[in-house]
Scaffold this active site. Structure first.
Site, mmCIF file in Angstrom:
data_model
loop_
_atom_site.group_PDB
_atom_site.id
_atom_site.type_symbol
_atom_site.label_atom_id
_atom_site.label_comp_id
_atom_site.label_asym_id
_atom_site.label_seq_id
_atom_site.Cartn_x
_atom_site.Cartn_y
_atom_site.Cartn_z
ATOM 1 N N ASP A 113 5.074 -8.890 18.646
ATOM 2 C CA ASP A 113 4.667 -9.042 20.036
ATOM 3 C C ASP A 113 3.396 -9.887 20.065
ATOM 4 O OD1 ASP A 113 4.240 -8.455 22.953
ATOM 5 O OD2 ASP A 113 5.824 -7.008 22.536
ATOM 6 N N HIS A 184 6.420 -13.093 24.427
ATOM 7 C CA HIS A 184 5.781 -12.072 23.586
ATOM 8 C C HIS A 184 5.535 -12.613 22.170
ATOM 9 C CE1 HIS A 184 5.854 -8.693 26.385
ATOM 10 N NE2 HIS A 184 7.075 -9.046 26.733
ATOM 11 N N GLU A 254 10.458 -10.978 29.723
ATOM 12 C CA GLU A 254 9.104 -11.280 30.196
ATOM 13 C C GLU A 254 8.570 -12.585 29.593
ATOM 14 O OE1 GLU A 254 7.407 -6.836 31.174
ATOM 15 O OE2 GLU A 254 7.212 -7.530 29.112
#
Length: 481
Positions: A113, A184, A254
Site C-alpha cells: 500500500d 495505493h 481507489e
C-alpha cells in the site's frame, strides 16, 4: 479414534460419530476430516485449545452423538492488512490457527500500500529496503494531531512466505496475496521513482506515506511499469503456488486520476490504447494482469472498482463498497466475494460508547455481524451461484498491535464464521441471536485459552481503551447499498 476420507460426503463436508467410547471422523476430503477435528476440539472444551495439558490424566467424557455438517460457501475468509501496520510472521501463523479453529479457509494478505511494501522481491530489492519503512506514523484517524515518531516497518522474506504458505496448507487455508495496482502504490514509487508519473510530479522526492487515506501518487500507465510488475508477480506466483493460492488480488481500488489527467504521457497512452479516458486506463491495467495471470493458471480478483471502465474477462470481484458491485458482477456472470464495509469491516467500531478505542465507521455489533447475509435478496438464482462466499476485512490504520487486531476482530469473527459456514441459518431477521449469544459464553472460554484479547461483552477493559486518540465515527444506521 478413526479418521478417514469418504468422498460421497462432498467437499469440506464431514461426519463425526461418538459411540461406545470410540470417535469416528469422516470427511468428504482431507479438509472435511480437518473440520471434523475442529468440531471434536470444540466438544472437548476450552482445555483442548491450550498448548499443553493443564489437567494431565483427566478423563475425556464425550456423550454419544452423530454430527453431519458441510459449509454453505467455499470462500470463508478474512483479510489482514499488514501494509498499514506490519504484523510479524508469528502473528500471521497465529492468525491462521485462529481461522482454522473457526472453520474459515481463506486468509487474504494485503501486502502493499502507500504506507508500506511487505514482500521481499529479489529482483527489486529497494521495494523492501526503502518501501518497507516509513519514518513516522499518525496515531488515530488522519485528522488526528498525534504522531508516533518511531520508524515503522518490516517485511516477509521468501522463506517467511514459504513457511506461512505451508502452515496454511496444513490447515486447509488458502492464501490470497494482494499486490496493489495502479493505486495505493506510493511505497513502490518511493522505492523506484520511475514507476510514478514523472512528468507531473517529482517522484524522486517522495517517501513512503506516513498518514492515512488515499495517496494521489499512482503508477504511470507505461510498458515499463507493466514489465516491472510482471517481474513482481512472477515472484509472487513462485512463492504462492496455485494449490494454495489459485487467486491473486491486484487491488484496483481507489485510484485517483488527477495525475493521469495532468500527464501528457498518460493522455497519449489513452489515445494510443483507444481506451477513451482515465477510467479506461485503469481497466487496461486490470485486463492486462487478468490475461497475464490467466496465462499462468491463476485467477485475478480485485476490489469492485475494477468494474469501472469495463470488467476484465474472467476477473472476480471483492465487493467492498456495498452489495451493488457484487450484484452487478454476479448478474454479468462473474464470481464474487461479498465483503461490504457496512457489514463486515471489523476495524469499524463495535459500540457507540465513549470508551471504544479509536472509533472508526459505523457501529457493527456482534449481533449485526451475526445477521449479515452474504447473498442479497433479489439476486437471481443464476447470479447467486456466482457468490463464492464472504470475507471479513480487518484494516489496520488504527490497529497498531496484535492486541488491537484481536480486540477489533473478536468475538465478531466467530459470528461471521457461523454465517459463512452454516447452511441452516434462516433469514437475518429470523436468526436466533439470543441462542448464539448463549453459545458465545462458552466460546469466549476457548478464546481465553487461546490468548485472544477480544472485546469483553461489557465493553473494553481499561487497558484496551485509547482515550484522546481521534477516530472517525459515523453515526446512524449504515446504508444497505
Amino acid at each position: 479414534m478413526r479418521l478417514r476420507v469418504e468422498a460421497g460426503l462432498g467437499p469440506e463436508a464431514y461426519r463425526l460419530t461418538v459411540a461406545d467410547g470410540a470417535v469416528d471422523l469422516a470427511g468428504g476430503d482431507p479438509a472435511g476430516v480437518f473440520w471434523a477435528a475442529q468440531t471434536l476440539r470444540q466438544l472437548l472444551g476450552p482445555d483442548a485449545y491450550r498448548r499443553a495439558p493443564v489437567r494431565p490424566g483427566a478423563p475425556l467424557a464425550l456423550a454419544a452423538r452423530r454430527i453431519e455438517d458441510r459449509p454453505r460457501f467455499g470462500w470463508r475468509g478474512m483479510l489482514l492488512d499488514v501494509a498499514r501496520h506490519f504484523r510479524p510472521k508469528d502473528d500471521v501463523l497465529r492468525q491462521l490457527d485462529l481461522l482454522a479453529a473457526h472453520k474459515l479457509n481463506v486468509l487474504h494478505l494485503h501486502l502493499t500500500d502507500d504506507q508500506g511494501w511487505r514482500l521481499e522481491i529479489r529482483r527489486h530489492p529497494r521495494l523492501t529496503e526503502v518501501g518497507a519503512w516509513r519514518p513516522r506514523t499518525r496515531r488515530g484517524h488522519r485528522a488526528s494531531p498525534l504522531w508516533d515518531d518511531t520508524p515503522h516497518g518490516g517485511h516477509y522474506t521468501h522463506d517467511d512466505i514459504r513457511e506461512i504458505v505451508a502452515y496454511a496448507a496444513e490447515r486447509h487455508v488458502r492464501i490470497v496475496p494482494e499486490i496493489d495496482v495502479p493505486g495505493h502504490s506510493q511505497a513502490a514509487i518511493a522505492a523506484y521513482p520511475h514507476l510514478g508519473n514523472t512528468d507531473v510530479v517529482d517522484t524522486s522526492a517522495l517517501g513512503v506515506w506516513d498518514t492515512w487515506g488515499v495517496s494521489p501518487n499512482v503508477l504511470a500507465p507505461t510498458e515499463a511499469v507493466l514489465r516491472f510488475y510482471e517481474g513482481v508477480f512472477e515472484e509472487v506466483l513462485d512463492l504462492f503456488p496455485a494449490a494454495v493460492s489459485p487467486f491473486v488480488h491486484i487491488g484496483g481500488d481507489e485510484c485517483p486520476k488527477e495525475q493521469w489527467r495532468a500527464s501528457a504521457t498518460a493522455r497519449a497512452r489513452v489515445g494510443e490504447l483507444g481506451v477513451g479516458d482515465e477510467d479506461g486506463l485503469q481497466a487496461w491495467f486490470v485486463r492486462h494482469f487478468d490475461r497475464w495471470l490467466a496465462d499462468r493458471g491463476r485467477r485475478l480478483i480485485g476490489w469492485d472498482e475494477i468494474l469501472e471502465g469495463g470488467l476484465a474477462p474472467g476477473a472476480a470481484v471483492s465487493s467492498w463498497r456495498g452489495y451493488a458491485g457484487g450484484v452487478a458482477a454476479a448478474e454479468a456472470g462473474h464470481d464474487v466475494v461479498m465483503c461490504p464495509e457496512q457489514h463486515v469491516y471489523l476495524d469499524h467500531r463495535q459500540d457507540g460508547g465513549p470508551d471504544e478505542p479509536v472509533p472508526i465507521g459505523y457501529v457493527r455489533t456482534l449481533e449485526d455481524v451475526y445477521r449479515f447475509e452474504p447473498v442479497p435478496p433479489g439476486l437471481s438464482p443464476e447470479a447467486a451461484a456466482h457468490v463464492l462466499g464472504a470475507q471479513a476485512n480487518v484494516w489496520t490504520e488504527v490497529l497498531d498491535s496484535r492486541a488491537r487486531v484481536d480486540y477489533q476482530t473478536f468475538p465478531r469473527l466467530a459470528a461471521f464464521a457461523e454465517v459463512a459456514w452454516s447452511t441452516t441459518l434462516p433469514a437475518p431477521e429470523a436468526r436466533d441471536y439470543d441462542g448464539f449469544a448463549r453459545r458465545m459464553e462458552g466460546h469466549l472460554l476457548r478464546l481465553d485459552a487461546l490468548g485472544v484479547e477480544y472485546r469483553p461483552p461489557a465493553g473494553p477493559a481499561p487497558w484496551q481503551r485509547r482515550p484522546g486518540v481521534l477516530g472517525r465515527p459515523i453515526e446512524g444506521k449504515p446504508p444497505n447499498v
